[in-house]
Design an enzyme around this catalytic site. Sequence first.
Site, PDB file in Angstrom:
ATOM      1  N   GLY A   7       0.832  -1.192   0.000  1.00 48.22           N
ATOM      2  CA  GLY A   7       0.000   0.000   0.000  1.00 48.22           C
ATOM      3  C   GLY A   7       0.869   1.246   0.000  1.00 48.22           C
ATOM      4  O   GLY A   7       1.589   1.481   0.970  1.00 48.22           O
ATOM      5  N   GLY A   9      -0.323   4.397  -0.272  1.00 45.09           N
ATOM      6  CA  GLY A   9      -1.202   5.542  -0.048  1.00 45.09           C
ATOM      7  C   GLY A   9      -0.686   6.404   1.095  1.00 45.09           C
ATOM      8  O   GLY A   9       0.519   6.435   1.390  1.00 45.09           O
ATOM      9  N   ARG A  10      -1.606   7.062   1.784  1.00 45.86           N
ATOM     10  CA  ARG A  10      -1.198   8.004   2.825  1.00 45.86           C
ATOM     11  C   ARG A  10      -0.446   7.336   3.967  1.00 45.86           C
ATOM     12  O   ARG A  10       0.575   7.843   4.435  1.00 45.86           O
ATOM     13  CB  ARG A  10      -2.431   8.751   3.361  1.00 45.86           C
ATOM     14  CG  ARG A  10      -2.961   9.790   2.402  1.00 45.86           C
ATOM     15  CD  ARG A  10      -4.243  10.416   2.875  1.00 45.86           C
ATOM     16  NE  ARG A  10      -5.340   9.440   2.901  1.00 45.86           N
ATOM     17  CZ  ARG A  10      -6.609   9.765   3.107  1.00 45.86           C
ATOM     18  NH1 ARG A  10      -6.946  11.013   3.335  1.00 45.86           N
ATOM     19  NH2 ARG A  10      -7.546   8.838   3.108  1.00 45.86           N
ATOM     20  N   GLY A  74      -2.980  -3.813   8.900  1.00 46.98           N
ATOM     21  CA  GLY A  74      -3.824  -2.712   9.339  1.00 46.98           C
ATOM     22  C   GLY A  74      -4.941  -2.399   8.366  1.00 46.98           C
ATOM     23  O   GLY A  74      -5.676  -1.428   8.556  1.00 46.98           O
ATOM     24  N   THR A  76      -8.472  -2.422   6.791  1.00 47.22           N
ATOM     25  CA  THR A  76      -9.812  -2.611   7.344  1.00 47.22           C
ATOM     26  C   THR A  76     -10.768  -3.109   6.257  1.00 47.22           C
ATOM     27  O   THR A  76     -10.428  -3.137   5.078  1.00 47.22           O
ATOM     28  CB  THR A  76     -10.349  -1.306   7.956  1.00 47.22           C
ATOM     29  OG1 THR A  76     -10.378  -0.285   6.944  1.00 47.22           O
ATOM     30  CG2 THR A  76      -9.466  -0.842   9.103  1.00 47.22           C
ATOM     31  N   ALA A  98      -4.514  -5.333  13.736  1.00 48.62           N
ATOM     32  CA  ALA A  98      -5.243  -4.345  14.529  1.00 48.62           C
ATOM     33  C   ALA A  98      -6.010  -3.403  13.615  1.00 48.62           C
ATOM     34  O   ALA A  98      -5.613  -3.163  12.466  1.00 48.62           O
ATOM     35  CB  ALA A  98      -4.278  -3.547  15.407  1.00 48.62           C
ATOM     36  N   HIS A 131     -14.503  11.052  11.781  1.00 47.14           N
ATOM     37  CA  HIS A 131     -13.395  10.951  10.839  1.00 47.14           C
ATOM     38  C   HIS A 131     -13.575  11.929   9.675  1.00 47.14           C
ATOM     39  O   HIS A 131     -14.637  12.519   9.503  1.00 47.14           O
ATOM     40  CB  HIS A 131     -13.269   9.528  10.286  1.00 47.14           C
ATOM     41  CG  HIS A 131     -12.645   8.563  11.248  1.00 47.14           C
ATOM     42  ND1 HIS A 131     -13.376   7.881  12.183  1.00 47.14           N
ATOM     43  CD2 HIS A 131     -11.351   8.187  11.417  1.00 47.14           C
ATOM     44  CE1 HIS A 131     -12.561   7.114  12.896  1.00 47.14           C
ATOM     45  NE2 HIS A 131     -11.334   7.285  12.456  1.00 47.14           N
ATOM     46  N   LYS A 135     -13.375   9.202   4.399  1.00 45.92           N
ATOM     47  CA  LYS A 135     -13.395   7.818   4.910  1.00 45.92           C
ATOM     48  C   LYS A 135     -14.605   7.084   4.352  1.00 45.92           C
ATOM     49  O   LYS A 135     -15.732   7.590   4.387  1.00 45.92           O
ATOM     50  CB  LYS A 135     -13.422   7.822   6.441  1.00 45.92           C
ATOM     51  CG  LYS A 135     -13.306   6.424   7.052  1.00 45.92           C
ATOM     52  CD  LYS A 135     -13.129   6.491   8.556  1.00 45.92           C
ATOM     53  CE  LYS A 135     -13.064   5.119   9.191  1.00 45.92           C
ATOM     54  NZ  LYS A 135     -11.908   4.328   8.699  1.00 45.92           N
ATOM     55  N   GLY A 141     -13.320   0.922  12.180  1.00 43.63           N
ATOM     56  CA  GLY A 141     -12.832  -0.318  12.774  1.00 43.63           C
ATOM     57  C   GLY A 141     -12.524  -0.160  14.250  1.00 43.63           C
ATOM     58  O   GLY A 141     -12.717  -1.089  15.041  1.00 43.63           O
TER      59      GLY A 141
END
Length: 239
Positions: A7, A9-10, A74, A76, A98, A131, A135, A141
């Site tokens: 990933g 991304g950010r 991580g 989700t 998590a 958020h 999102k 999550g």
Amino acid sequence: MRIGIVGNGRMGRMIDTLCAQGDEFEVAGFVGPGACASLGEIDAIDAALDFSYPGNLDMLLAVGRARHLPLVIGTTGLDKAQGEAIHAASREIPIVWADNFSTGVTVLSRLVREAAAALGEDFDIEIVETHHRLKEDAPSGTAKMLLSGIDPNGEHEVIYGREGRPGKRGREIGVHALRGGTVAGEHSVRFFGQMEEIELRHRADSREIFARGALRAAAFAAKAQPGLYSMEDVLFGGK
């Protein structure tokens, strides 16, 4: 410690930035658009961190098992079958899985669980999460994680917002999602009793806190035995 990141991304870029600022971690490569197509293309890594999307999970677990790589997951939005696949893979390799890698949220989760057990049915419970406007999933999550800690056996009805004439409150827990602006993440759990109220709240001012927690999880996983671990294991000593 050389890591591969699934990933770009950010979150992936934030982890890369943190690694560049210190000498404990080195990013060996990314999986994502404009980068590697598979984790298997990244050589000589000590662990892999996944902050991408559910479609990458099969590849992540396959490469992790084949190369005996510790994993930090991580992503989700995983379904039940994917959760079972993670459990199965953890019998062969260490995996930290998590919904939220913030150390503060991990502590909040433990406090909320202990508060709910101590207060019992004399207190009504509501969970509110906020958020940024981009999102995609709701509730978060982390909100689901807090709910699971409060009511692990699913003994309460979960109410996702209220409208109309819902009537007298029953044996329920309310879960509410707010979206707007650029909020990195805020979670609060409120316990309403007779003439008293307790609120436990965590606010994230930057996604950097999640990246720092993920790197802490990677360092933990690199030394752990095969098994499935949470951030509580990372912070409080492991299973």
